[in-house]
Design a protein around this motif. Structure first.
Motif, PDB file in Angstrom:
ATOM      1  N   ALA A  53     -19.719  11.025 -20.604  1.00 58.93           N
ATOM      2  CA  ALA A  53     -18.583  10.359 -21.893  1.00 58.93           C
ATOM      3  C   ALA A  53     -18.136  11.643 -22.406  1.00 58.93           C
ATOM      4  O   ALA A  53     -18.854  12.570 -22.726  1.00 58.93           O
ATOM      5  N   PRO A  54     -17.025  11.586 -23.166  1.00 62.92           N
ATOM      6  CA  PRO A  54     -16.485  12.972 -23.614  1.00 62.92           C
ATOM      7  C   PRO A  54     -16.937  13.105 -25.480  1.00 62.92           C
ATOM      8  O   PRO A  54     -18.103  12.034 -25.661  1.00 62.92           O
ATOM      9  N   GLY A  55     -16.687  13.969 -25.789  1.00 55.76           N
ATOM     10  CA  GLY A  55     -17.973  13.696 -27.026  1.00 55.76           C
ATOM     11  C   GLY A  55     -18.283  15.991 -27.408  1.00 55.76           C
ATOM     12  O   GLY A  55     -17.385  16.600 -27.125  1.00 55.76           O
ATOM     13  N   LEU A  56     -19.143  15.596 -28.210  1.00 60.72           N
ATOM     14  CA  LEU A  56     -19.382  16.956 -29.206  1.00 60.72           C
ATOM     15  C   LEU A  56     -19.627  18.103 -27.333  1.00 60.72           C
ATOM     16  O   LEU A  56     -19.228  19.065 -27.291  1.00 60.72           O
ATOM     17  N   PHE A  57     -20.000  17.931 -26.981  1.00 62.76           N
ATOM     18  CA  PHE A  57     -20.795  18.683 -25.536  1.00 62.76           C
ATOM     19  C   PHE A  57     -19.572  18.764 -24.916  1.00 62.76           C
ATOM     20  O   PHE A  57     -19.117  20.341 -24.833  1.00 62.76           O
ATOM     21  N   HIS A  58     -18.880  17.950 -24.697  1.00 67.31           N
ATOM     22  CA  HIS A  58     -17.542  18.335 -23.432  1.00 67.31           C
ATOM     23  C   HIS A  58     -16.214  19.454 -24.918  1.00 67.31           C
ATOM     24  O   HIS A  58     -15.532  19.686 -23.943  1.00 67.31           O
ATOM     25  N   ASP A  59     -16.571  18.890 -25.545  1.00 65.21           N
ATOM     26  CA  ASP A  59     -15.590  19.436 -26.568  1.00 65.21           C
ATOM     27  C   ASP A  59     -15.857  20.852 -26.653  1.00 65.21           C
ATOM     28  O   ASP A  59     -15.013  21.486 -26.556  1.00 65.21           O
ATOM     29  N   ARG A  60     -16.917  21.738 -26.407  1.00 64.24           N
ATOM     30  CA  ARG A  60     -17.629  22.877 -26.805  1.00 64.24           C
ATOM     31  C   ARG A  60     -17.416  23.685 -25.294  1.00 64.24           C
ATOM     32  O   ARG A  60     -17.524  24.937 -25.515  1.00 64.24           O
ATOM     33  N   LEU A  61     -17.319  22.806 -24.841  1.00 67.17           N
ATOM     34  CA  LEU A  61     -17.269  23.797 -22.879  1.00 67.17           C
ATOM     35  C   LEU A  61     -15.512  24.708 -23.195  1.00 67.17           C
ATOM     36  O   LEU A  61     -15.535  25.255 -22.336  1.00 67.17           O
ATOM     37  N   ARG A  62     -14.571  23.714 -23.756  1.00 63.15           N
ATOM     38  CA  ARG A  62     -12.793  24.414 -23.796  1.00 63.15           C
ATOM     39  C   ARG A  62     -13.396  26.106 -23.998  1.00 63.15           C
ATOM     40  O   ARG A  62     -12.447  27.150 -24.243  1.00 63.15           O
ATOM     41  N   GLU A  63     -14.266  26.205 -24.685  1.00 64.45           N
ATOM     42  CA  GLU A  63     -14.956  27.601 -25.228  1.00 64.45           C
ATOM     43  C   GLU A  63     -15.882  28.114 -24.622  1.00 64.45           C
ATOM     44  O   GLU A  63     -16.303  29.571 -25.174  1.00 64.45           O
ATOM     45  N   ALA A  64     -16.349  28.201 -23.622  1.00 61.28           N
ATOM     46  CA  ALA A  64     -17.185  28.748 -23.042  1.00 61.28           C
ATOM     47  C   ALA A  64     -16.703  29.821 -21.855  1.00 61.28           C
ATOM     48  O   ALA A  64     -17.019  30.969 -20.959  1.00 61.28           O
TER      49      ALA A  64
END
Length: 237
Positions: free
Chosen positions: A192-203
């Motif tokens: 599911a979406p959440g903090l972990f997925h949000d961090r990927l935008r800056e990877a």
């Protein structure tokens, strides 16, 4: 037995998830339970961390035969220790615990659909992104998931972790770029979406696919886990 033949005589299903403070993640688990309930009957939700109710709390409220399905993508500590302990603590007389959701070819198929929706093209480099774990068995499950996805896309798939384990996602993306990759896509091995997925935008990747979410392939997998448990129960008493 097909799921179309399931009825009120069959065991209830309890989906056990990790728990998150992110409302989007909670909504996905709820939506998944709702989609599954249309095929196997009422499906309840429990959490092993962060949120309630816990599996033991849900199980104490009923005496009917119950199937507990760990909605985890790898068999780490929560699956191997927390879920059985919660079942034992509940004192419920008739519980069947299924295997975790992953690894599974069905999940790789969902990831591939998400990648294509994010713009994947043949020849793109792909990184499977997992949350991370200190449990070697969970990490082995992630490697198995990456191998299945690799077979689907016809190219090696590398692994990056958001937390706990190494290598971290930005390091993997940078390494792939350094060897001349033209495009790098991230395939989240996240429910599911959440903090972990949000961090990927800056990877540093060119695109980030959506999490697995309430995909028909995931719903089918949950239903299959349930029907297999009903056919050949492995009860925890």
């Amino acid at each position: 037995m097909s799921d179309s033949n399931l009825g009120s005589r069959d065991p209830e299903l309890v989906l056990v998830a990790h728990g998150t403070r992110n409302p989007r993640g909670v909504q996905v688990i709820g939506a998944l339970a709702e989609a599954v309930s249309e095929r196997v009957g009422r499906t309840r939700v429990a959490f092993v961390d962060v949120l309630g109710p816990s599996p033991s709390e849900v199980l104490r409220r009923r005496e009917t035969p119950t199937v507990v399905l760990p909605a985890f993508l790898a068999s780490g500590y929560h699956v191997r220790v927390d879920v059985p302990r919660e079942v034992a603590d509940s004192g419920h007389p008739d519980v069947t615990v299924t295997p975790a959701l992953g690894p599974s070819p069905a999940l790789a198929g969902v990831q591939f659909d998400r990648l294509r929706a994010a713009g994947w093209r043949p020849g793109d480099d792909v990184v499977l992104v997992a949350a991370g774990s200190s449990d070697p068995r969970a990490l082995a499950d992630v490697r198995a998931a990456a191998a299945v996805l690799s077979d689907l896309i016809g190219r090696p798939v590398e692994i990056g972790y958001v937390t706990t384990a190494a290598p971290r996602v930005p390091e993997v993306v940078a390494r792939i770029r350094a060897r001349g990759a033209r495009r790098v896509l991230l395939a989240p091995y996240l429910l599911a979406p959440g903090l972990f997925h949000d961090r990927l935008r800056e990877a540093g990747a060119d695109a980030v696919a959506d999490p697995l979410g309430v995909h028909p392939g995931l719903v089918d997998l949950v239903v299959r886990r349930y029907t297999d448990a009903v056919r050949v129960p492995a009860r925890v008493r």
